[in-house]
Design a protein around this motif. Structure first.
Motif, PDB file in Angstrom:
ATOM      1  N   ASN A 177      61.751  36.836 -35.185  1.00 29.73           N
ATOM      2  CA  ASN A 177      61.235  35.606 -34.602  1.00 29.73           C
ATOM      3  C   ASN A 177      61.597  35.569 -33.119  1.00 29.73           C
ATOM      4  OD1 ASN A 177      60.462  32.967 -34.023  1.00 29.73           O
ATOM      5  ND2 ASN A 177      60.985  32.252 -36.071  1.00 29.73           N
ATOM      6  N   PHE A 178      60.654  36.002 -32.270  1.00 26.18           N
ATOM      7  CA  PHE A 178      60.857  35.998 -30.822  1.00 26.18           C
ATOM      8  C   PHE A 178      59.757  35.171 -30.141  1.00 26.18           C
ATOM      9  CE2 PHE A 178      62.933  40.513 -30.806  1.00 26.18           C
ATOM     10  CZ  PHE A 178      64.086  39.978 -31.349  1.00 26.18           C
ATOM     11  N   PRO A 179      59.591  33.897 -30.485  1.00 25.73           N
ATOM     12  CA  PRO A 179      58.498  33.125 -29.890  1.00 25.73           C
ATOM     13  C   PRO A 179      58.669  32.976 -28.387  1.00 25.73           C
ATOM     14  CG  PRO A 179      60.050  31.677 -30.990  1.00 25.73           C
ATOM     15  CD  PRO A 179      60.458  33.075 -31.345  1.00 25.73           C
ATOM     16  N   GLU A 180      57.570  33.178 -27.664  1.00 24.03           N
ATOM     17  CA  GLU A 180      57.503  32.988 -26.219  1.00 24.03           C
ATOM     18  C   GLU A 180      58.449  33.906 -25.444  1.00 24.03           C
ATOM     19  OE1 GLU A 180      57.844  28.852 -25.258  1.00 24.03           O
ATOM     20  OE2 GLU A 180      56.262  28.257 -26.627  1.00 24.03           O
ATOM     21  N   ALA A 181      58.857  35.007 -26.060  1.00 18.98           N
ATOM     22  CA  ALA A 181      59.676  35.980 -25.333  1.00 18.98           C
ATOM     23  C   ALA A 181      58.817  36.691 -24.296  1.00 18.98           C
ATOM     24  CB  ALA A 181      60.278  36.988 -26.307  1.00 18.98           C
ATOM     25  N   ASP A 182      59.457  37.224 -23.271  1.00 20.72           N
ATOM     26  CA  ASP A 182      58.742  37.918 -22.204  1.00 20.72           C
ATOM     27  C   ASP A 182      58.987  39.426 -22.329  1.00 20.72           C
ATOM     28  OD1 ASP A 182      57.527  38.853 -19.936  1.00 20.72           O
ATOM     29  OD2 ASP A 182      58.419  37.369 -18.585  1.00 20.72           O
ATOM     30  N   PHE A 183      57.951  40.146 -22.791  1.00 18.06           N
ATOM     31  CA  PHE A 183      58.009  41.602 -22.915  1.00 18.06           C
ATOM     32  C   PHE A 183      57.112  42.262 -21.867  1.00 18.06           C
ATOM     33  CE2 PHE A 183      59.306  40.426 -27.253  1.00 18.06           C
ATOM     34  CZ  PHE A 183      60.299  41.368 -27.537  1.00 18.06           C
ATOM     35  N   SER A 184      56.904  41.636 -20.739  1.00 23.45           N
ATOM     36  CA  SER A 184      56.003  42.184 -19.728  1.00 23.45           C
ATOM     37  C   SER A 184      56.410  43.598 -19.344  1.00 23.45           C
ATOM     38  CB  SER A 184      56.028  41.301 -18.475  1.00 23.45           C
ATOM     39  OG  SER A 184      55.593  40.000 -18.758  1.00 23.45           O
ATOM     40  N   ALA A 185      55.406  44.493 -19.287  1.00 24.00           N
ATOM     41  CA  ALA A 185      55.598  45.873 -18.850  1.00 24.00           C
ATOM     42  C   ALA A 185      56.619  46.632 -19.692  1.00 24.00           C
ATOM     43  CB  ALA A 185      55.999  45.921 -17.373  1.00 24.00           C
ATOM     44  N   ALA A 186      56.907  46.151 -20.894  1.00 21.05           N
ATOM     45  CA  ALA A 186      57.838  46.845 -21.786  1.00 21.05           C
ATOM     46  C   ALA A 186      57.128  48.002 -22.476  1.00 21.05           C
ATOM     47  CB  ALA A 186      58.397  45.878 -22.821  1.00 21.05           C
ATOM     48  N   ASP A 187      57.907  48.950 -22.999  1.00 24.85           N
ATOM     49  CA  ASP A 187      57.352  50.052 -23.780  1.00 24.85           C
ATOM     50  C   ASP A 187      57.808  49.868 -25.223  1.00 24.85           C
ATOM     51  OD1 ASP A 187      56.427  52.359 -24.925  1.00 24.85           O
ATOM     52  OD2 ASP A 187      57.274  53.717 -23.432  1.00 24.85           O
ATOM     53  N   LEU A 188      56.879  49.412 -26.067  1.00 23.14           N
ATOM     54  CA  LEU A 188      57.143  49.207 -27.483  1.00 23.14           C
ATOM     55  C   LEU A 188      56.266  50.133 -28.322  1.00 23.14           C
ATOM     56  CD1 LEU A 188      57.246  45.312 -27.358  1.00 23.14           C
ATOM     57  CD2 LEU A 188      59.200  46.784 -27.820  1.00 23.14           C
ATOM     58  N   SER A 189      55.961  51.289 -27.764  1.00 22.97           N
ATOM     59  CA  SER A 189      55.118  52.244 -28.475  1.00 22.97           C
ATOM     60  C   SER A 189      55.768  52.643 -29.796  1.00 22.97           C
ATOM     61  CB  SER A 189      54.904  53.499 -27.612  1.00 22.97           C
ATOM     62  OG  SER A 189      54.281  53.162 -26.394  1.00 22.97           O
ATOM     63  N   ASP A 190      54.970  52.663 -30.846  1.00 28.93           N
ATOM     64  CA  ASP A 190      55.425  53.055 -32.183  1.00 28.93           C
ATOM     65  C   ASP A 190      56.560  52.169 -32.698  1.00 28.93           C
ATOM     66  OD1 ASP A 190      55.098  54.746 -34.442  1.00 28.93           O
ATOM     67  OD2 ASP A 190      56.910  55.824 -33.894  1.00 28.93           O
ATOM     68  N   ALA A 191      56.678  50.962 -32.165  1.00 30.47           N
ATOM     69  CA  ALA A 191      57.687  50.020 -32.666  1.00 30.47           C
ATOM     70  C   ALA A 191      57.168  49.360 -33.939  1.00 30.47           C
ATOM     71  CB  ALA A 191      57.988  48.954 -31.613  1.00 30.47           C
ATOM     72  N   ASP A 192      58.076  49.013 -34.822  1.00 32.49           N
ATOM     73  CA  ASP A 192      57.699  48.340 -36.066  1.00 32.49           C
ATOM     74  C   ASP A 192      57.992  46.856 -35.930  1.00 32.49           C
ATOM     75  OD1 ASP A 192      57.202  47.436 -38.623  1.00 32.49           O
ATOM     76  OD2 ASP A 192      58.137  49.153 -39.604  1.00 32.49           O
ATOM     77  N   LEU A 193      56.945  46.084 -35.651  1.00 29.14           N
ATOM     78  CA  LEU A 193      57.051  44.638 -35.479  1.00 29.14           C
ATOM     79  C   LEU A 193      56.224  43.916 -36.535  1.00 29.14           C
ATOM     80  CD1 LEU A 193      56.680  44.574 -31.581  1.00 29.14           C
ATOM     81  CD2 LEU A 193      58.800  44.312 -32.868  1.00 29.14           C
ATOM     82  N   GLY A 194      56.107  44.525 -37.684  1.00 29.34           N
ATOM     83  CA  GLY A 194      55.331  43.931 -38.758  1.00 29.34           C
ATOM     84  C   GLY A 194      55.865  42.579 -39.179  1.00 29.34           C
ATOM     85  N   HIS A 195      54.944  41.617 -39.381  1.00 27.92           N
ATOM     86  CA  HIS A 195      55.258  40.267 -39.848  1.00 27.92           C
ATOM     87  C   HIS A 195      56.134  39.485 -38.864  1.00 27.92           C
ATOM     88  CE1 HIS A 195      53.560  41.286 -43.778  1.00 27.92           C
ATOM     89  NE2 HIS A 195      54.221  42.422 -43.690  1.00 27.92           N
ATOM     90  N   ALA A 196      56.199  39.930 -37.634  1.00 26.47           N
ATOM     91  CA  ALA A 196      57.024  39.234 -36.641  1.00 26.47           C
ATOM     92  C   ALA A 196      56.369  37.929 -36.203  1.00 26.47           C
ATOM     93  CB  ALA A 196      57.246  40.131 -35.427  1.00 26.47           C
ATOM     94  N   GLN A 197      57.203  36.985 -35.790  1.00 26.12           N
ATOM     95  CA  GLN A 197      56.732  35.722 -35.236  1.00 26.12           C
ATOM     96  C   GLN A 197      56.797  35.849 -33.712  1.00 26.12           C
ATOM     97  OE1 GLN A 197      55.661  33.160 -37.338  1.00 26.12           O
ATOM     98  NE2 GLN A 197      55.980  34.748 -38.892  1.00 26.12           N
ATOM     99  N   LEU A 198      55.635  36.125 -33.105  1.00 27.30           N
ATOM    100  CA  LEU A 198      55.577  36.372 -31.664  1.00 27.30           C
ATOM    101  C   LEU A 198      54.582  35.428 -30.991  1.00 27.30           C
ATOM    102  CD1 LEU A 198      55.557  40.301 -31.738  1.00 27.30           C
ATOM    103  CD2 LEU A 198      57.508  38.818 -31.231  1.00 27.30           C
ATOM    104  N   ALA A 199      54.446  34.254 -31.525  1.00 30.64           N
ATOM    105  CA  ALA A 199      53.501  33.290 -30.952  1.00 30.64           C
ATOM    106  C   ALA A 199      53.872  32.991 -29.499  1.00 30.64           C
ATOM    107  CB  ALA A 199      53.501  31.999 -31.763  1.00 30.64           C
ATOM    108  N   GLY A 200      52.882  33.071 -28.631  1.00 27.67           N
ATOM    109  CA  GLY A 200      53.100  32.714 -27.235  1.00 27.67           C
ATOM    110  C   GLY A 200      53.863  33.738 -26.415  1.00 27.67           C
ATOM    111  N   VAL A 201      54.083  34.934 -26.957  1.00 24.46           N
ATOM    112  CA  VAL A 201      54.831  35.930 -26.182  1.00 24.46           C
ATOM    113  C   VAL A 201      54.008  36.406 -24.989  1.00 24.46           C
ATOM    114  CG1 VAL A 201      56.163  36.769 -28.153  1.00 24.46           C
ATOM    115  CG2 VAL A 201      54.008  37.891 -27.537  1.00 24.46           C
TER     116      VAL A 201
END
Length: 312
Positions: A162-186
């Motif tokens: 649960n990372f709502p409204e987190a800032d991942f700008s310009a991040a590298d999340l290639s091949d990351a497993d974020l299944g079922h995550a709560q990322l509303a507004g990120v």
């Protein structure tokens, strides 16, 4: 007169036990209140001591000691929710400092053990205590980030991070497993999410402008109202994803799979739809004006009521 004095004296004598009891009660109340304040001071001092010890461990060159510091901060968040915003800010800074600028290297490189642990600690916190915690994860390099969700035995379903409204700008999340995550507004502007797993993930109102989601998996993901102008969804699996009212102008959906997807009111102007599969998708009111390679896309069984720039 003498009788009155005797009566008054007798009354006072009979009242003394009550007065004494009242005085004892007042004394006890004052003592308890003072003890409570002293206990609070002691507890805050203990929390401060635990915090300082954990932070000190994070600076250790030994990974096992750093892990101890991270898990110490996790316990501190549970025992003292008031301090969670500070811990969140500290942990996100730790992840940034230990991953920022890590470019090149092996394509199979995974996050360091302590970085994965820090992200897992953040994932397992109770978000309702975040307060003003700074969820700044810009420019982090978390390629191949492992799964951090858990199985809820009561509700019999997977609970994602649960990372709502987190800032991942310009991040590298290639091949990351974020299944079922709560990322509303990120915020994921310019973020690399190539071949990432986002099945069932909530991304409603997220900013994916210019993000690269090529060959990622977004089955049944919630992408309502996302801002994804210029984003890359090449060969991405969007089966039954909810993409209603999404802004996808100039996005690339080359060979994207969208069977059964909901695209009502979506803006796909000038998007590249070469060989995209919209089988049985709902494009009611969508705008395909100026879409590229529209004639090569498949629309078998798709709902096209009110679709602008619709295929002939």
């Amino acid at each position: 007169m003498k009788g009155s004095r005797l009566q008054w004296a007798a009354l006072m004598a009979s009242s003394l036990p009550g007065i004494a009891a009242l005085a004892a009660l007042l004394f006890t109340w004052v003592s308890v209140e003072q003890s409570g304040k002293q206990l609070q001071i002691a507890e805050r001092g203990q929390v401060t001591g635990r915090f300082n010890a954990a932070v000190g461990n994070l600076a250790s060159p030994a990974v096992d000691i750093r892990l101890g510091g991270l898990y110490g901060l996790e316990r501190l968040m549970r025992d003292s929710p008031h301090d969670q915003p500070t811990v969140v800010t500290l942990l996100t800074a730790y992840v940034r400092e230990h991953t920022h600028g890590q470019v090149g290297g092996s394509a199979d490189a995974r996050p360091a053990t302590d970085v994965q642990a820090a992200m897992t600690v953040l994932a397992n916190r109770d978000p309702k205590h975040d307060g003003s915690g700074d969820f700044d994860l810009r420019n982090v390099r978390l390629r191949h980030l492992g799964y951090m969700g858990m199985w809820d035995r009561v509700r019999q379903r997977v609970i994602g991070i649960n990372f709502p409204e987190a800032d991942f700008s310009a991040a590298d999340l290639s091949d990351a497993d974020l299944g079922h995550a709560q990322l509303a507004g990120v915020v994921m502007t310019g973020t690399a999410l190539r071949e990432s797993t986002l099945n069932g993930t909530e991304l409603a109102d997220a900013d994916l402008t210019g993000a690269d989601l090529a060959r990622s998996h977004l089955v049944r993901a919630d992408l309502r109202r996302v801002q994804a102008a210029g984003a890359h969804f090449d060969e991405t699996d969007l089966t039954r994803a909810d993409i209603e009212d999404a802004r996808l102008e100039r996005a690339s959906l080359v060979r994207a799979s969208l069977p059964g997807a909901i695209l009502r009111g979506a803006d796909l102007r000038q998007a590249d739809l070469r060989d995209a599969d919209f089988t049985e998708a709902d494009l009611t009111g969508a705008d395909l004006t100026g879409a590229k390679n529209l004639s090569t896309a498949g629309f078998d069984g798709a709902i096209l009521n009110g679709t602008r720039g619709r295929p002939s």
